[in-house]
Design an enzyme around this catalytic site. Structure first.
Site, PDB file in Angstrom:
ATOM      1  N   HIS A 279      -6.696  -4.379  10.305  1.00  0.00           N
ATOM      2  CA  HIS A 279      -7.520  -3.673   8.894  1.00  0.00           C
ATOM      3  C   HIS A 279      -5.477  -4.689   8.283  1.00  0.00           C
ATOM      4  O   HIS A 279      -5.042  -5.076   8.809  1.00  0.00           O
ATOM      5  CB  HIS A 279      -6.657  -2.277   8.554  1.00  0.00           C
ATOM      6  CG  HIS A 279      -5.489  -1.642   8.925  1.00  0.00           C
ATOM      7  ND1 HIS A 279      -5.385  -0.332   8.925  1.00  0.00           N
ATOM      8  CD2 HIS A 279      -4.404  -2.126   8.846  1.00  0.00           C
ATOM      9  CE1 HIS A 279      -4.626   0.060   9.239  1.00  0.00           C
ATOM     10  NE2 HIS A 279      -3.624  -0.388   9.403  1.00  0.00           N
TER      11      HIS A 279
ATOM     12  N   GLU B 268      -9.261  -0.639   5.699  1.00  0.00           N
ATOM     13  CA  GLU B 268     -10.046  -0.762   6.979  1.00  0.00           C
ATOM     14  C   GLU B 268     -11.293  -1.287   6.744  1.00  0.00           C
ATOM     15  O   GLU B 268     -12.149  -2.132   6.241  1.00  0.00           O
ATOM     16  CB  GLU B 268     -10.681   0.812   7.024  1.00  0.00           C
ATOM     17  CG  GLU B 268      -9.402   2.085   6.618  1.00  0.00           C
ATOM     18  CD  GLU B 268      -8.621   1.313   7.791  1.00  0.00           C
ATOM     19  OE1 GLU B 268      -8.468   0.821   8.229  1.00  0.00           O
ATOM     20  OE2 GLU B 268      -7.427   2.495   8.171  1.00  0.00           O
TER      21      GLU B 268
ATOM     22  N   ASP C 249       0.667  -1.526   0.284  1.00  0.00           N
ATOM     23  CA  ASP C 249      -0.099  -0.200   0.262  1.00  0.00           C
ATOM     24  C   ASP C 249       0.900   1.380  -0.141  1.00  0.00           C
ATOM     25  O   ASP C 249       2.543   1.078   0.122  1.00  0.00           O
ATOM     26  CB  ASP C 249      -0.612   0.072   1.036  1.00  0.00           C
ATOM     27  CG  ASP C 249      -0.296   0.140   2.542  1.00  0.00           C
ATOM     28  OD1 ASP C 249       1.367  -0.353   2.375  1.00  0.00           O
ATOM     29  OD2 ASP C 249      -0.396  -0.500   3.733  1.00  0.00           O
TER      30      ASP C 249
ATOM     31  N   ASN D 132      -6.906  -2.535  14.394  1.00  0.00           N
ATOM     32  CA  ASN D 132      -8.106  -2.355  13.975  1.00  0.00           C
ATOM     33  C   ASN D 132      -8.512  -4.145  13.074  1.00  0.00           C
ATOM     34  O   ASN D 132      -9.627  -4.137  12.264  1.00  0.00           O
ATOM     35  CB  ASN D 132      -8.892  -1.344  13.305  1.00  0.00           C
ATOM     36  CG  ASN D 132      -8.614  -1.113  12.374  1.00  0.00           C
ATOM     37  OD1 ASN D 132      -7.137  -1.789  11.471  1.00  0.00           O
ATOM     38  ND2 ASN D 132      -9.132   0.353  11.636  1.00  0.00           N
TER      39      ASN D 132
END
Ligand code: GLP
Length: 266
Positions: free
Chosen positions: A137, A142, A66, A135
């Protein structure tokens, strides 16, 4: 899913050995590279193996998992600079063998699709390295990301902005966008190696390994992958209900890999 639980330093040594084995089997392999604090000791260990055992990345092709939208390749805080400093500068991985999505393009959707096409044209990723967001991800997929998603533009969550902290370039705070491989793209890799360390990741690790398969915990998609390993240290393993089983199973699998006869493994 193979769950490896070890003290932190040993965990990184084993993960680096796993990568070295992939390179030995296929020196021109395609690696998917992750960034973040979790990856720093891993890249230290790879650099050490390069210096001491001649581990070579000379024929490797690499794709960033990413990248933040709007950042220049050499900009502080960019993932391409991270990989250049941590791996290219300390091994023989050629700078031009590291691909990143064109995050400064006018047409970001087109750039994301072009990245996915380049990935496919390379023959596909042999080994994808992954960290874990607090979280759960993966990359910048997300919570709420489609489990079948491909490389695309995503909006960063507040949690991610907070976790990635003060080092974020101003353009990232303003635009809050990234181009990330999708979860479907990650599943296409021939093998995945996910690493998580520290107590802050314990909930995400439990959701990844033992939680239901859900877009609310994107990393749980790894449960669908036939060759996924999750490497966690003791603190990150704290929320695993079947912790004892994973430790026992891993000891037996390693004994079998060393050539022990199945009946003698206990
Ligand atoms: C970023 C990256 C992820 C990475 C995560 C964890 O959000 N996009 O790929 O896994 O950070 O970062 P850290 O290792 O610093 O906890």
């Amino acid at each position: 899913m193979r769950v490896v639980i070890e003290p932190t330093a040993e965990l990184y040594r084993l993960a680096a050995r796993r990568i070295a084995a992939a390179l030995a089997a296929k020196p021109d392999c395609v690696l998917g590279l992750a960034t973040g604090r979790t990856m720093l000791p891993l890249y230290d260990e790879l650099a050490r193996l390069h210096a001491t055992e001649r581990l070579s990345f000379a024929r490797v092709t690499a794709f960033l998992l990413d990248e933040y939208v709007g950042v220049a390749p050499d900009q502080a805080g960019s993932f391409s600079r991270f990989v250049r400093e941590q791996l290219v500068a300390r091994t023989d991985l050629p700078a031009d063998a590291v691909h990143r999505p064109d995050v400064t393009a006018r047409e970001l959707g087109t750039a994301a699709r072009a990245y996915e096409a380049a990935l496919r044209a390379s023959g596909g990723i042999d080994l994808q390295l992954l960290g874990l967001g607090v979280n759960a991800h993966l990359g910048f997929n997300e919570p709420g990301s489609s489990l079948a998603s491909r490389t695309r533009v995503k909006t960063l969550s507040e949690e991610t902005l907070a976790a990635n902290g003060s080092a974020l370039p101003a353009v990232v705070r303003e635009r809050r966008l990234a181009i990330t491989m999708g979860l479907g793209t990650i599943l296409d890799a021939r093998a995945c190696l996910c690493i998580a360390t520290g107590g802050a990741k314990a909930g995400a690790v439990a959701a990844t390994v033992e939680g239901p398969l859900t877009a609310s915990a994107p990393a749980s998609v790894l449960q669908l992958h036939p060759e996924a390993s999750v490497f966690v240290d003791e603190a990150a393993a704290a929320g695993l209900v079947r912790r004892r089983y994973y430790v026992e199973a891993e000891a037996r699998e390693r004994a079998l890999e060393r050539g022990a006869r199945p009946e003698s493994v206990s």
